[in-house]
Design a protein around this motif. Structure first.
Motif, short mmCIF file in Angstrom:
data_model
loop_
_atom_site.label_atom_id
_atom_site.label_comp_id
_atom_site.label_asym_id
_atom_site.label_seq_id
_atom_site.Cartn_x
_atom_site.Cartn_y
_atom_site.Cartn_z
N ALA A 155 2.00 -1.67 3.89
CA ALA A 155 2.93 -0.63 3.41
C ALA A 155 3.60 -0.95 2.11
CB ALA A 155 3.56 -0.11 4.67
N ALA A 156 4.05 -2.42 2.48
CA ALA A 156 4.77 -2.80 1.13
C ALA A 156 4.11 -3.04 -0.20
CB ALA A 156 5.45 -4.22 1.42
N LEU A 157 2.73 -3.32 -0.04
CA LEU A 157 2.09 -3.68 -1.06
C LEU A 157 1.57 -2.52 -1.98
CD1 LEU A 157 -0.74 -6.57 -0.05
CD2 LEU A 157 1.05 -6.61 -1.96
N VAL A 158 0.97 -1.12 -1.30
CA VAL A 158 0.62 -0.31 -1.87
C VAL A 158 1.26 0.30 -3.02
CG1 VAL A 158 -0.03 2.26 -1.45
CG2 VAL A 158 -0.85 0.33 -0.06
N PRO A 159 2.63 0.31 -3.01
CA PRO A 159 3.44 0.91 -4.22
C PRO A 159 3.18 0.19 -5.49
CG PRO A 159 4.87 1.06 -2.09
CD PRO A 159 3.57 0.26 -1.66
N TYR A 160 2.86 -1.01 -5.38
CA TYR A 160 2.66 -2.05 -6.35
C TYR A 160 1.47 -2.07 -7.31
CZ TYR A 160 7.44 -3.42 -5.12
OH TYR A 160 8.68 -3.45 -4.78
N GLN A 161 0.52 -1.12 -6.58
CA GLN A 161 -0.90 -1.06 -7.24
C GLN A 161 -0.82 -0.50 -8.46
OE1 GLN A 161 -3.40 0.69 -3.91
NE2 GLN A 161 -5.01 -0.42 -5.00
N GLU A 162 -1.35 -1.13 -9.69
CA GLU A 162 -1.44 -0.63 -10.86
C GLU A 162 -2.19 0.77 -10.97
OE1 GLU A 162 -2.85 0.42 -14.79
OE2 GLU A 162 -4.10 -0.36 -13.21
N ALA A 163 -1.70 1.79 -11.67
CA ALA A 163 -2.10 3.16 -11.37
C ALA A 163 -3.58 3.48 -11.69
CB ALA A 163 -1.10 4.06 -11.89
N THR A 164 -3.93 2.76 -12.71
CA THR A 164 -5.31 3.15 -13.32
C THR A 164 -6.45 2.25 -12.36
OG1 THR A 164 -4.40 3.50 -15.50
CG2 THR A 164 -6.67 3.07 -15.39
#
Length: 162
Positions: A29-38
């Motif tokens: 849950a902490a990692l997912v927001p940092y995934q690069e969008a493209t």
């Protein structure tokens, strides 16, 4: 990677299994927001996005793809992580794995990074955990820290197709 591998080995009724599964869910849950969008890949300095000098790092992205896929397969993570892991691995292959002159190359793997102890291999003199230190470490091709997690992630990818 270590969390999903360890959880798999523990007895179903183990209190440690429940605790480690909570840690896994919190970590993801902490990692997912940092995934690069493209591409869905992760930056070398995960929480610094496209800051100057940062780059989409391969070994960590492969390890996370493996964790997503295996975590979903073992029902430790929601089923949406199967697709998320599949997309991440597909984008790693598209963005970071090249084939030229009959040679495969997995690129953009951080050679070494850590805190304390001996100096790193880059231009920065002290392993002090700063942004400058982490982006100073060399990027290399075909390092085992990238190839191993790629193979593990691919094995989980194949399992997820069945």
């Amino acid at each position: 990677m270590a969390l999903v591998d360890t959880i798999e080995l523990l007895p179903q009724d183990s209190p440690e299994k429940a605790v480690l599964t909570e840690y896994l869910v919190e970590l993801v849950a902490a990692l997912v927001p940092y995934q690069e969008a493209t591409t869905g890949l992760f930056y070398q300095v995960t929480d610094q996005g496209s800051r100057a000098g940062n780059y989409l790092e391969t070994s960590g992205s492969c390890a996370i793809a493996y964790t997503f896929l295996k975590g979903a397969r073992l029902n430790l993570l929601p089923t949406e992580f199967t697709q998320r892991g599949q997309c991440l691995l597909e984008n790693i292959v598209a963005e970071k794995l090249t084939h030229d002159n009959d040679q495969w190359r997995l690129k953009d793997i951080c050679l070494v990074a850590g805190v304390g102890g001996m100096n790193g291999k880059g231009d920065y003199e002290k392993r002090d955990g700063t942004y400058a230190y982490y982006i100073s470490e060399p990027k290399v091709d075909n390092d085992a820290k990238g190839i191993g997690p790629l193979v593990y992630a691919y094995c989980e990818y194949v399992k997820s197709q069945n």
